[in-house]
Design an enzyme around this catalytic site. Structure first.
Site, PDB file in Angstrom:
ATOM      1  N   GLY A  69      29.714  36.270  32.736  1.00  0.00           N
ATOM      2  CA  GLY A  69      30.983  36.405  32.040  1.00  0.00           C
ATOM      3  C   GLY A  69      30.828  36.503  30.533  1.00  0.00           C
ATOM      4  O   GLY A  69      29.880  35.981  29.938  1.00  0.00           O
ATOM      5  N   ARG A  91      37.137  51.487  40.951  1.00  0.00           N
ATOM      6  CA  ARG A  91      37.719  52.602  40.208  1.00  0.00           C
ATOM      7  C   ARG A  91      37.351  53.943  40.834  1.00  0.00           C
ATOM      8  O   ARG A  91      38.055  54.927  40.679  1.00  0.00           O
ATOM      9  CB  ARG A  91      37.241  52.562  38.755  1.00  0.00           C
ATOM     10  CG  ARG A  91      37.767  51.361  37.969  1.00  0.00           C
ATOM     11  CD  ARG A  91      37.221  51.328  36.572  1.00  0.00           C
ATOM     12  NE  ARG A  91      37.711  50.169  35.822  1.00  0.00           N
ATOM     13  CZ  ARG A  91      37.312  49.847  34.608  1.00  0.00           C
ATOM     14  NH1 ARG A  91      36.403  50.593  33.990  1.00  0.00           N
ATOM     15  NH2 ARG A  91      37.810  48.791  33.999  1.00  0.00           N
ATOM     16  N   ASP A  96      35.235  28.751  43.933  1.00  0.00           N
ATOM     17  CA  ASP A  96      34.139  28.303  43.073  1.00  0.00           C
ATOM     18  C   ASP A  96      34.595  28.246  41.625  1.00  0.00           C
ATOM     19  O   ASP A  96      33.913  27.675  40.783  1.00  0.00           O
ATOM     20  CB  ASP A  96      32.932  29.248  43.205  1.00  0.00           C
ATOM     21  CG  ASP A  96      31.734  28.770  42.406  1.00  0.00           C
ATOM     22  OD1 ASP A  96      31.389  27.572  42.527  1.00  0.00           O
ATOM     23  OD2 ASP A  96      31.151  29.575  41.654  1.00  0.00           O
ATOM     24  N   HIS A 140      32.093  25.697  39.996  1.00  0.00           N
ATOM     25  CA  HIS A 140      31.574  26.913  39.353  1.00  0.00           C
ATOM     26  C   HIS A 140      30.041  26.924  39.362  1.00  0.00           C
ATOM     27  O   HIS A 140      29.379  27.011  38.324  1.00  0.00           O
ATOM     28  CB  HIS A 140      32.084  27.022  37.913  1.00  0.00           C
ATOM     29  CG  HIS A 140      32.047  28.422  37.383  1.00  0.00           C
ATOM     30  ND1 HIS A 140      32.845  28.842  36.337  1.00  0.00           N
ATOM     31  CD2 HIS A 140      31.304  29.508  37.726  1.00  0.00           C
ATOM     32  CE1 HIS A 140      32.598  30.115  36.072  1.00  0.00           C
ATOM     33  NE2 HIS A 140      31.662  30.528  36.902  1.00  0.00           N
ATOM     34  N   ILE A 141      29.482  26.872  40.562  1.00  0.00           N
ATOM     35  CA  ILE A 141      28.029  26.760  40.696  1.00  0.00           C
ATOM     36  C   ILE A 141      27.380  27.999  41.287  1.00  0.00           C
ATOM     37  O   ILE A 141      26.159  28.034  41.466  1.00  0.00           O
ATOM     38  CB  ILE A 141      27.642  25.546  41.562  1.00  0.00           C
ATOM     39  CG1 ILE A 141      28.266  25.661  42.959  1.00  0.00           C
ATOM     40  CG2 ILE A 141      28.058  24.254  40.877  1.00  0.00           C
ATOM     41  CD1 ILE A 141      27.808  24.582  43.931  1.00  0.00           C
ATOM     42  N   GLY A 165      26.383  30.911  40.374  1.00  0.00           N
ATOM     43  CA  GLY A 165      25.258  31.563  39.721  1.00  0.00           C
ATOM     44  C   GLY A 165      24.327  30.642  38.971  1.00  0.00           C
ATOM     45  O   GLY A 165      23.435  31.096  38.257  1.00  0.00           O
TER      46      GLY A 165
END
Length: 288
Positions: A49, A145, A228, A252-253, A255
């Protein structure tokens, strides 16, 4: 604290060639980039991110942006599939009941003959699809897209978001957070879903309107969610989502909670910076 940290960066950034960012607490905005001056040539994130980065400010000055998506793709995909199965089969609830001396009676749902929809089919979406290819899915739907050859080879169908949420038994959010994707799952799209739908989010918390999701789960408009990522992180212990049996929440694990991922991300971040310093192609460049 954020303001003082930002001020410290402002005070020290003039004359710096490369900036490494970790997390999204400090904005890399127009003012910061301008303060850095012409010496700043590269910004590299230690994660996938980069929401804190004003990409227009970088693009305007020819500053290269990198991330570590190549180092985390397989790790995130692995956890995504694990979170999907855990949520769908009520594994944590069964474990909780067993440890409390009860015999688990809750029933889950399987992946065989199901419809899986992936919103955002970049590297992670494709990697997840490849891992799911052995599960005998009925249909694999995706949004993008433009058509993705890798997805077509896996039998994937390119569809609109509304079509995907209407047809899918399992919905996986793996897209980046940009203005166009903020709250892409909201009250209107939740209303289109099947009652047995399970949502998995490994992208960013703000891809989902959490109030709308909470209402949909509470009223059993959908069956469950595996998250996550949330807003904020971590969620307060008294948040309604934290008390629901049909919700699995991780910190939030996806990665970052493997030794291999941590080492690979650190190395790739450094390689990104040095590639620009040596006037070579960046290993993991974000196209601005």
């Amino acid at each position: 604290m954020v303001d003082s940290t930002y001020q410290d960066l402002l005070d020290n950034i003039p004359g710096i060639f490369g900036l490494i960012i970790s997390g999204n607490n400090i904005p890399v905005d127009e003012h910061l980039v301008k303060t850095a001056g012409p010496s700043l040539k590269v910004v590299s994130s230690t994660s996938m991110g980069y929401e804190c980065v004003d990409t227009n400010a970088l693009k305007k000055r020819g500053i290269v942006l990198g991330n570590t998506v190549h180092a985390t793709t397989d790790r995130v995909a692995e956890l995504t599939v694990g979170l999907l199965i855990t949520t769908a089969r009520n594994i944590l609830d069964a474990n909780k009941q067993l440890k409390s001396g009860k015999f688990p009676t809750s029933l889950g749902t399987g992946l065989t003959n199901s419809v899986v929809g992936i919103i955002g089919c970049g590297n992670i979406g494709v990697a997840v699809s490849k891992m799911l290819s052995g599960f005998k899915l009925s249909e694999l739907l995706y949004t993008s897209r433009k058509p993705k050859l890798e997805m077509e080879c896996l039998g994937g169908q390119l569809v609109s978001i509304d079509d995907l949420v209407r047809r899918s038994d399992y919905i996986i959010l793996a897209t980046v957070l940009v203005p166009e994707t903020m709250y892409i799952i909201n009250k209107d799209r939740l209303a289109l879903m099947k009652p047995k739908t399970v949502i998995i989010n490994v992208g960013r918390g703000k891809l989902i309107n959490q109030d709308d999701l909470t209402d949909a789960l509470r009223t059993k408009r959908i069956r469950g969610a595996g998250l996550d990522v949330t807003t904020p992180e971590p969620l307060p212990l008294d948040h309604p989502l934290m008390t629901m049996d049909n919700v699995v929440i991780l910190p939030h694990i996806a990665g970052r909670n493997t030794i291999e991922a941590a080492m690979e991300k650190a190395q790739l971040t450094i390689d990104n910076i040095f590639a620009v310093f040596k006037n070579q192609p960046m290993p993991c460049e974000v196209k601005l």
